[in-house]
Structure formats: structure tokens, C-alpha cells
Design an enzyme around this catalytic site. Sequence first.
Site, mmCIF file in Angstrom:
data_model
loop_
_atom_site.group_PDB
_atom_site.id
_atom_site.type_symbol
_atom_site.label_atom_id
_atom_site.label_comp_id
_atom_site.label_asym_id
_atom_site.label_seq_id
_atom_site.Cartn_x
_atom_site.Cartn_y
_atom_site.Cartn_z
ATOM 1 N N LYS A 133 43.432 30.154 35.027
ATOM 2 C CA LYS A 133 44.393 29.802 36.146
ATOM 3 C C LYS A 133 43.410 28.953 37.130
ATOM 4 C CE LYS A 133 47.199 32.272 39.612
ATOM 5 N NZ LYS A 133 47.424 33.593 40.143
ATOM 6 N N SER A 208 52.230 34.229 39.934
ATOM 7 C CA SER A 208 51.541 33.043 40.260
ATOM 8 C C SER A 208 51.048 32.642 39.188
ATOM 9 C CB SER A 208 50.712 33.081 41.517
ATOM 10 O OG SER A 208 49.702 33.955 41.365
ATOM 11 N N SER A 232 51.073 38.958 39.645
ATOM 12 C CA SER A 232 50.936 37.599 39.370
ATOM 13 C C SER A 232 50.319 37.358 37.697
ATOM 14 C CB SER A 232 50.040 36.780 40.284
ATOM 15 O OG SER A 232 50.926 36.576 41.443
#
Lengths: 548, 548
Positions: A133, A208, A232
Amino acid sequence: MSTWQQVAESKRAQREALIPEAYKVPASSLPAVSTDSVVDFPSKTGILTAREVQITETDDVSVLLAKLASGEYTAVEVLESFIKRTCIAHQLVNPLTEIHFEDARKLAAELDAELKSTGKVRGPLHGLPMSVKDQFQIKGSDSTIGYISYANKPSDSDSVLVEVIKKAGAVPFVKTNLPQTIMYSETSNTLWGTTLNPHNRTLHPGGSSGGEGALVAMKGSPLGVGTDVGGSVRIPAALCGLFGLRPCSHRFPYEGAVNTLLGQITIPSVLGPLSRSLSGLTEFSKAVLAQQPWLLDPQTPSMPWNEERFQQARTQKKLNVGVMWHDGHVKPMPPYERAIKEVLASLGEHDIVDFEPYKTKEAMGILVEAFCADGGKDISESIAPLKEPLGPCLSGIGQKEYTAFEVWQANKRKLAFQKEYLDHWNATARQTKDGRPIDLLIVPGMAYTAIAPGNDIYVAYTGIFNLVDYPAVVLPISKVNPAVDGGATRSGGFLSEDDEKWSKKWDAEKLVNAPVCIQIVGRRYEEEAVLGYAEQVYDAFTAGSKKT
Amino acid sequence: MSTWQQVAESKRAQREALIPEAYKVPASSLPAVSTDSVVDFPSKTGILTAREVQITETDDVSVLLAKLASGEYTAVEVLESFIKRTCIAHQLVNPLTEIHFEDARKLAAELDAELKSTGKVRGPLHGLPMSVKDQFQIKGSDSTIGYISYANKPSDSDSVLVEVIKKAGAVPFVKTNLPQTIMYSETSNTLWGTTLNPHNRTLHPGGSSGGEGALVAMKGSPLGVGTDVGGSVRIPAALCGLFGLRPCSHRFPYEGAVNTLLGQITIPSVLGPLSRSLSGLTEFSKAVLAQQPWLLDPQTPSMPWNEERFQQARTQKKLNVGVMWHDGHVKPMPPYERAIKEVLASLGEHDIVDFEPYKTKEAMGILVEAFCADGGKDISESIAPLKEPLGPCLSGIGQKEYTAFEVWQANKRKLAFQKEYLDHWNATARQTKDGRPIDLLIVPGMAYTAIAPGNDIYVAYTGIFNLVDYPAVVLPISKVNPAVDGGATRSGGFLSEDDEKWSKKWDAEKLVNAPVCIQIVGRRYEEEAVLGYAEQVYDAFTAGSKKT
């Protein structure tokens, strides 16, 4: 000084320039956005060789690692296969932020040379390409985390997570998209644009860590790392049909990950893996802990991987299984009940009891007050330098900022809730045949499946386990089947206004191919147990599915 | 409604009434307050039999437990011996708050009956009388923690710590004194009065767990439990010549302990044992963790006692030992350097390197802003109901309250400091012969020894390890000897104004018998290692002392 529009445009151009022309599909050959899955599209483009298709479609990370360790696959060819597929995936679902193909190629070549000369792998993840990420710093690139104002400040060192996986032999090669602020469950921002769900591109991949969800589902990466403060990791895993692990606070090293709200320690963000195989989660967990991350991250407790507990949980004969069919506030959509019933039907001679939902609405209130305590100041300061627009997010903007005393009282409410929830879990001993509490809890992965962008998301099914800090594994079980799951089946008896709202939104026809996942939840800091139980449940389920 | 004076008087009368007349020394026979030790006074009163004197003077907790387990001593007689000695100790140094002799007698009789009928001990602490700091709730009595306003609200259940030690077979029999607010290093409050140091009653025993320090030093209790957020276990241990352990955050179950500032989670208060033997700390740690406290306390990580690590540390042949002679801000008084040199002289063939102090003043700033963030509101609310006076304490009263955003920024400073300190520790690899970082760190127990009441205390030697959250064991090494340690030896070259102030205060003549202790510090969550290293260091030291 540049405007935010200029900075964003320049960043996107830099990203585009790092994608080799040879790995691009002509625009005219790209499929139109529809409810059709594009997961298999890359293998039909002719860009990947048959061997490269085979490599990227090796879902089982243990198998891939074994072939890398034996030399059957070289690190260089495995990397290039995934680079190709990632480039095509990027054209289809836009999962990338920063690209590190050149660093990765160098590292892969080093690993091949090392294996050749020493006969030994560098570590347990030898040669495995990995995506991370955007929060995780890789030396030389930005960690904008969706803030245009954070652009053009390249990291001068790796986050501890990146340092640790590289020591274990992994090859980080791309960083992935997320919503600006990270406090949202879609994956869209003004800097990098919107990421789509590869199973049905009219839907979003969740967030996310949605860049990871989309890229791993596209088989552009065998193993990705996201973060999870309210779901997330698990939301994109659940919406993209992946395996995902939310570990307990600090179990894996978060040190050096970029974020706003880092000073919010009431409910800490954690990092966890997403993969197309359960072995991906287990290999990741073992490899990261084998590097003794507590010597590098002062928050990480010195808890080595507990193989004994993992094996015990994998093979435990008599399980006490709790099932939380719904959270008492919003009932999950029809395919979740169907999925859980399918799983239970395969489970065999275990003791299965209903788990009463516990004060979900209160729990969400505690979660939100923790995240929003600063009245949005931290986020406001992050977007201020370039006056960039603020996307949708869960933040305190517009709310009255808490005082320190109020923060302390909120912390006490959170601690009290954790104690109540632990007592509630222990009290399942009254329901089981052997008088032991449940070993694991099965809950829906989400209330709703993947949905079209702009619909918000109900996150209580994941958020509750951030609040109480329990480990949870997402298992992909099924897909929406309009023939079975279609039609609004409920006309009354709603648990809440939210329940009615979500029930009325249900429209299975639009959700073709949307994955349906469950979560396996365990006791705090028992990642090994929850992975072991998840394996047992999933193996029983897949064996059961094969029989029918 | 009663005034605070009336409530306090009534509470003290209730306490007095619970002390049997037969266990009281006539006032005329009590020694006058002086620099003389009163530790041995109880054994000369005729209240204890010779056997009871022998029982209470069994410093080694392992020996006492073995005799209880074998039936050589009954739980009833061991308890009564300590009750007698505690009652006399109370007349001399005032360590008690709540008294539970009757509950304890019942429990001890049950334990004797159980051992007789089953042949088995209830648990690893079978029959051991234990004292606990007033914060720990015992069903039926108050936990005022020095606030008169908290009086007459008896607990309806035990704190988890009390529940756990009772399951392990221990017999909690008294609760002990602390400063009002607990945020102070003396032990005095308007409710229960002032606790004195039994080694020299012109001095105080430190705090905040000073009741434990005084009572355990008096041999009124073999094992006590205190709490530590800035040194509150280690300061009384160091000032009373005891062994004490500060574990890492939440390793032992704090759930249900009463406190103000409970919502302050930046630097959590922890609980730890004080004893006259190192075995007391180890037996406590093993016994508490054997009860799986994480099943009762949602904050406690599921980390069982690691016997292998303990044994490895106890017997490790080649140690890398860091010595922090001073903290760079205030040099410790002369006997500390003497004590450390004596310890090092006995240590043998280990690699001993100087450990550079690291940003002590900055560390203390971070500690103080965490504790005082609420502008003193939590404490103000606690004293408000009865308008009782506020004693000296470290609190934010009179300071501007932080906002939530400011709390978050302070949290980030704390996390960054922890990372820097870890890197600093790891960097000792550059100083050692084998290129490994230090295994353990030796530091002075305090800057100053026990001192007369009203002198404040410099707490950086303990507080720094709360900030970085490392485990630390206090070892008693020596006592102030005016002939050796006397006289102000420094006339210049002070590190700071604080350094000059403390140096000028040094007056060994007044500090006769004041204990001198060191701390053994280890890596985070390595309580087993730090206990093992402490044993190795202490055994070498006592063997060395016997030779000379």
C-alpha cells in the site's frame, strides 16, 4: 509554486512513463467497463507467455515460493511475469501509485545470483514479488497516501515492513492506491484517480487498501500488504474475493508507515497481508515474525511465530464455533447467510452455537469518536499546503475538537467496552456442550458486497474487531448469484433505519460476480490460532464443495 | 453530608479497629523516630513466637512456597505470623490502608483443608500471604487511592490481579498506602497519613507504592504488588532495599485497578511485584502468567511465561553489559557509583561497555506532557465531592489543557523517541567485541537515596524506562555508609542546575542505613530475560561479596 492540479498531473505522467509500452494493451483492444470480470483478460493479450501466465496464475503462495527456492522459477522471470500482468491490470482497474520496476529487477537478479552461488535462499520469501500500500515507504519514491500536498518528497529509507520483507527475500515492486486520508472504504483520490473492482468494473474494490485488493485479485501481485484501522485490509479482501488478515495492534511492524492520525493511539492502525491463497497470509506472517521485527519497531511486541499453536488449531478435532449471523444493527445481504450455511454444512462434528451480537451501535460510536477527536485538524493540515480538495472521508472536520480530558474519557469507554466484549465471548461457555467458550467466531465479511462508487459503506462488521483488537481472517466463499440471491426479500421487521436503508439498496442483478466472503475471528494476539482455524474451516469447505 | 475531616477520621478508626489489641505494642515500648532501622523490632516484641519470627524472616519466597506446599508450614500459621508482624510494622511505619484479616484467615483455612484432602496445592502461590497496593480492589473494602472522596464505596468484586493471585493460591490480606493522586514519589495523604522508611524513619520510603516498600521491608509481607507509571514500583523498591520489577505495558493484568488518569494511555501504568528476594519476583511472574490473565484482561497480550528464555538468560556465558553511569542530566550520588563498581568487579569475563545516556531532559518533557495533558481536570474532579485538600503531585493543575490534536502530536513525539532509543540501544553493537548489541543495561536505581519527606524526588532514572517501555528489575546492593560516601565531593562541572541542586543536597550523615540499589534493564517484553540476567548478576555479586 505549482497548483495541486499541476502537481497531480505531473505525478500521473511520471507514473505513466514507468510503464513499458510493450506491456500496454492498445486502447482499442481494452474491454468496455461492464459487469463482466476482467481478471482473466491479461492472459489473453499475448503480452504474457504461456509460462508467464502459469506463473501469475499460481495462486498458492507456498507453491510459488517452493518453485523459487528450488530454482524451477527464477526470481527474474517471476518478477517480469507479474510486472507484465500488473501493467495490464493497471490499464483495467488503476491500482498503482509508485512504480519500482527497476529497483525490483536489480534485486531479483541479485537473488538469483545469490541462490546460484550459495545454494541458499535469502529468506523465506525468496524471490516473491510483493506489492505494498502507498503508505509504506520505499527509498526513492513518494508516500503521498492520496495527498497531492505530500508529493515530491521521496523517502530516504524504507519503512520497517519493507526492510523486513526484503530481508526475508521478497521483491517489492509497486505501491498501490488508497483513498485520500485513508479514512474511507472506497479507493479514489484526486491524485491517482479511482480504482475499480476487477470482478465487475461497475463496482469499487473497497478500501482503504483497495489498490491491493484490485491488483491481487487481478493476479498482478501474489501477495500485498495493506493496513486496517476499521476494516481497510478486510473490506477490499472481502469485496475482491481474497484472503486477508487483520492482526492485532503492532503484531507486525508499522514503524515508518506514513499516515495522518498517527498520534491517534486509541485504536491503532495495523498492517496485514492480502493474497489469493491462505498460504499467502501464513507465509507472510511467519516470514515477517522470523525477522524479529521488534528489534526495529519499538511498538512490536517480541512474540515470535507460534508454530505449535498454529498446528494445534489446524488439527483441533473438536471445535467450539460461534456464528454471528448479523450484528444486531444491519442484517447482511442474502448471499452472506447462504455462504455461512454452506460453510457450516461442510464443517462436520463440531459444536456450533449462535453468537449474540454485542452493542454494535455503541461500539461504532466509540470507534468514530476516537478517529474524529481532533476535529479533523490533522487532515486539514495535510491538505492545506496546496489547498487541494478534500475527498469523502471519516474525519472530525466540522466537529468540535475534543479536549485531552475528553479523549481520556473516550479511552476509558473503549477500554470498558473491550472488557465487556471479552466477558461476552467467555460467556459462550454457557452455550457449548463441553463448557468451554468458543474457539473461533464466524461472521459475515461485510453487510453488503462490492457496490458502485459513491455509496458509502457500512463498516461495523469489520470495525468491531478493530475496537476490541481481535485477529480476523477473510475467506472467499462465494459470489453473488442473482438467480439465488436476487430480490429484496425483507419487507419489515428491520433492526434499524440503517438496516432498512441497506436492505432496500439490495439489487443482485447489478452485482453479478461480486465476491461473498466471511471472517474467521479469534482471541487477541492469537494470529496463529485464527490462521489455523481458518485453514481448517476453508479446507473443509473446499472439500465439501468438491463433493457436491 | 460529612466533611472530609469526618470521613477521614471515621476511615482511620475503622482501620484501627481491625488491628487486634494483642498484636499491638504499648506506645511506651515503641522506639522513638530516629535514623535507626526498625526492621528487626517486631521480632523482639514477644508478640511473635520464635517459629513465627522464623517464618516472617524467610526472605526467599521460593523457600516459603516449598514449605507451604510440603505442609511443613500451614497457610494459617504463615498468615498469622505475617498478620502479627504487619500489625507491629503498622505502628512503626504506617503502611496500611484496608485490612482483610478475616477474609484471609478463611481463605488460608480453606487452602490447608484443600491440601490435606487432595494432597495438591491450589496453585503455585499456595498459602502465600500477599499485600497489594490500595488501587487493587478486594471485594468488600474501598479503593480510595488516597482520595477521601472515594471513601465508603466498597468494591463488589476483585480486580483481575487479585482474582488471578487468589486462583494461584495466594492469600491477599492487606492493602497498602500511596500518595493521593498516585502521581508522586512520596507516600502521604490526608486520609491515611504518612508512611515512613523502616531503615531510617527520618526518611520516606518513596512512592507511589511506598506502603508496599515499607511493609515488605519490615517483613510484614513476603510479596507485595505495586504499580509503576514513572517509577512507582522501582522507587520504593530502591529506597527500601528491595527487589522490584517493572514489566512492560499490560504484561500483567491491570484491569479493575482503580486510578485517576486511567484514560491516559500514552504511557500506561503497569503493575509489578516487590519482594525481599529475586525469587519473589520470578514466582509472581510465573504464577500470574500461568493463570492466562489475557482471558480476563483485554489489554494483556497472550504471552505465557517463557521458561526457556529465562533459563537461557540465567546461564548465558558471555554477556554484553551496558553501564549507564549517569543520565547526562543529574549524576547519581556517590554510593551508586560505588555499588555499580562492586557489581562489575564480581561479574567476571563479560564484555562491559559504557552506555551513553540519551536525551534525558527531552524524555522527561514527553513524560510530563503525557501525564499533564488534561490540565489536571481528572484529579480536580476526584477531590471535588468533599472539597478535600490536594496534596503534592505531578499533575496538570494550573496548566492549559491540551486539545486532542495536541495530545496526538505528543503521542507522535513519544513514538519517535521510542524508535530513537531502540536505535540507540542497537547501536551499542559498535562498542562490543562480538558486534552484538548489549544484552542488558545496568543503571543506578535512583539519583538520590531515600530522603526526608518534603524534598520531592528526581525520577528520570526510572521514568525513562516507562517512556520507552522496557522491563527493569531493582537489585539491592548496598547501604549508605557516611564513612565512605560522606561529603560533597563535587564542586563544579555540573551537568545541569538540577545536577548542582541534588549534589549540594547530599548529606550522607543523615542517610544512615539508606539502601542503595541498581536497575537491570532489558529489551521490551523480555521480562523473562531481565529476571534471568538479574539473577545472574545478583548471584555473582553475592558470591563476590562472600569472598571479600
